[in-house]
Design a protein around this motif. Sequence first.
Motif, short mmCIF file in Angstrom:
data_model
loop_
_atom_site.label_atom_id
_atom_site.label_comp_id
_atom_site.label_asym_id
_atom_site.label_seq_id
_atom_site.Cartn_x
_atom_site.Cartn_y
_atom_site.Cartn_z
N GLY A 136 -10.75 -5.38 -14.11
CA GLY A 136 -9.67 -4.91 -13.28
C GLY A 136 -10.21 -4.26 -12.02
O GLY A 136 -11.42 -4.13 -11.83
N ILE A 137 -9.29 -3.84 -11.15
CA ILE A 137 -9.66 -3.23 -9.87
C ILE A 137 -9.09 -1.81 -9.81
O ILE A 137 -7.92 -1.59 -10.17
CB ILE A 137 -9.12 -4.05 -8.68
N TYR A 138 -9.92 -0.87 -9.37
CA TYR A 138 -9.48 0.51 -9.15
C TYR A 138 -9.43 0.77 -7.65
O TYR A 138 -10.34 0.43 -6.91
CB TYR A 138 -10.46 1.50 -9.80
N SER A 139 -8.34 1.39 -7.21
CA SER A 139 -8.26 1.87 -5.84
C SER A 139 -7.06 2.81 -5.72
O SER A 139 -6.31 3.02 -6.68
CB SER A 139 -8.13 0.70 -4.84
N SER A 140 -6.87 3.33 -4.52
CA SER A 140 -5.74 4.23 -4.29
C SER A 140 -4.46 3.42 -4.14
O SER A 140 -4.48 2.21 -3.83
CB SER A 140 -5.98 5.05 -3.02
N LEU A 141 -3.33 4.08 -4.33
CA LEU A 141 -2.04 3.42 -4.15
C LEU A 141 -1.93 2.88 -2.72
O LEU A 141 -1.44 1.77 -2.50
CB LEU A 141 -0.91 4.41 -4.45
N ASN A 142 -2.40 3.63 -1.75
CA ASN A 142 -2.32 3.20 -0.35
C ASN A 142 -3.14 1.94 -0.11
O ASN A 142 -2.69 1.01 0.57
CB ASN A 142 -2.80 4.33 0.57
N TRP A 143 -4.36 1.87 -0.66
CA TRP A 143 -5.19 0.68 -0.48
C TRP A 143 -4.55 -0.53 -1.15
O TRP A 143 -4.60 -1.64 -0.62
CB TRP A 143 -6.60 0.92 -1.02
N PHE A 144 -3.97 -0.34 -2.35
CA PHE A 144 -3.32 -1.48 -3.02
C PHE A 144 -2.13 -1.97 -2.20
O PHE A 144 -1.82 -3.17 -2.20
CB PHE A 144 -2.85 -1.08 -4.42
N ARG A 145 -1.46 -1.09 -1.51
CA ARG A 145 -0.30 -1.50 -0.72
C ARG A 145 -0.67 -2.12 0.62
O ARG A 145 0.02 -3.02 1.11
CB ARG A 145 0.61 -0.29 -0.49
N THR A 146 -1.78 -1.68 1.21
CA THR A 146 -2.09 -2.09 2.58
C THR A 146 -3.33 -2.96 2.74
O THR A 146 -3.43 -3.70 3.73
CB THR A 146 -2.27 -0.84 3.47
N LYS A 147 -4.27 -2.91 1.81
CA LYS A 147 -5.53 -3.64 1.97
C LYS A 147 -5.80 -4.62 0.82
O LYS A 147 -6.27 -5.73 1.06
CB LYS A 147 -6.71 -2.66 2.11
N LEU A 148 -5.52 -4.22 -0.41
CA LEU A 148 -5.78 -5.06 -1.58
C LEU A 148 -4.46 -5.63 -2.10
O LEU A 148 -4.16 -5.59 -3.30
CB LEU A 148 -6.49 -4.25 -2.67
N PRO A 151 -1.85 -11.80 -3.00
CA PRO A 151 -1.37 -12.34 -4.29
C PRO A 151 -2.50 -12.91 -5.15
O PRO A 151 -2.35 -13.00 -6.37
CB PRO A 151 -0.39 -13.44 -3.86
N THR A 152 -3.63 -13.28 -4.52
CA THR A 152 -4.74 -13.83 -5.31
C THR A 152 -5.37 -12.78 -6.22
O THR A 152 -6.10 -13.13 -7.15
CB THR A 152 -5.83 -14.42 -4.40
N LEU A 153 -5.09 -11.50 -5.98
CA LEU A 153 -5.61 -10.44 -6.84
C LEU A 153 -4.65 -10.05 -7.96
O LEU A 153 -4.98 -9.22 -8.80
CB LEU A 153 -5.94 -9.19 -6.00
N ASP A 154 -3.47 -10.68 -7.97
CA ASP A 154 -2.46 -10.30 -8.96
C ASP A 154 -2.90 -10.63 -10.38
O ASP A 154 -2.40 -10.03 -11.34
CB ASP A 154 -1.13 -11.00 -8.66
N ARG A 155 -3.79 -11.60 -10.55
CA ARG A 155 -4.22 -12.00 -11.89
C ARG A 155 -5.11 -10.95 -12.56
O ARG A 155 -5.36 -11.02 -13.76
CB ARG A 155 -4.93 -13.34 -11.86
#
Length: 300
Positions: A136-148, A151-155
């Motif tokens: 899985g991927i860890y990051s901040s809520l802001n990064w998930f919304r704006t940088k990560l 849709p290819t990362l949704d899996r």
Amino acid sequence: MLEVRHMALRGIDVSSHQGAINWEEVKSQIDFAIIRCGYAGDLKAYDDKQFIYNATECTRLGIPFGVYLYSYAQNVENAKSEVAHTLRLVKDFKLTYPIFYDVEDPQYQAGLSNELLTEICNTYCSEIEAAGYYVGIYSSLNWFRTKLNSPTLDRYDKWVAQWNSIDQADFTHGMWQYSSDGSITGITGRVDMDIAYYDYPEIIKSAGLNGFQKPEPEPEPEPEPSCEELLNTANQKIDELQKENNQLREELKDLQNMEPEKIDAELIFTCPKKATYYLSLDKGDELYYKAGSVDKQNGS
């Protein structure tokens, strides 16, 4: 009061920043732990100094745990080196929680394009997954919304950092880091606090990931026969028994109609009166006895 969804398993994530942890004291206060295995590329100098100790203690005490690697990757080759780094460190442990790729570095990664960050994450996650691990991927809520947010990362599963009393992530994710200043007996200083929404040990073991053997599926139960099927089976058995009974009756009739066995033998001598008789027999001769009438006139 924390707002949680689905199941709420409470855990911590730790690194060498927490120093020497007394895991025997920690065990009763958590459901799981996520341990930093290292950071950056595959050099021993970048191993987390407390990883082996932390992973060994969690294994010894039966504390479910996973790991994370803090990324400094700025290109695909860096990401591949971080894959090798992770796999080298986890190969001797059974992880009941995922391997998380920590992508958030403000100095080396904040200036990268979304497309390149997505390619870096896809490279790391796909290769870890190909090695048989839940990733899985860890990051901040802001990064998930704006940088990560590709849709290819949704899996891939997501572990969201948002230090708040309410989880405000509006996308699917399996874990939430809700605080960075938690307090746990057995750990000196503050520690990150987390909630897992999924039963990761069950998911991972059932799928045969992270070094676990996938369990054999339970055999399908035989369907219960219908009343009609039971009746047909009974009638077939009756027919078979009737045929056997008729056959036995015919065999009995044949036995009753058989004549006694006749012995075809040459008469050698008779015994007209009570006396002692001596016979000379050759090897292979057969002697037959047949009772006869007594001649009363001669007193025999």
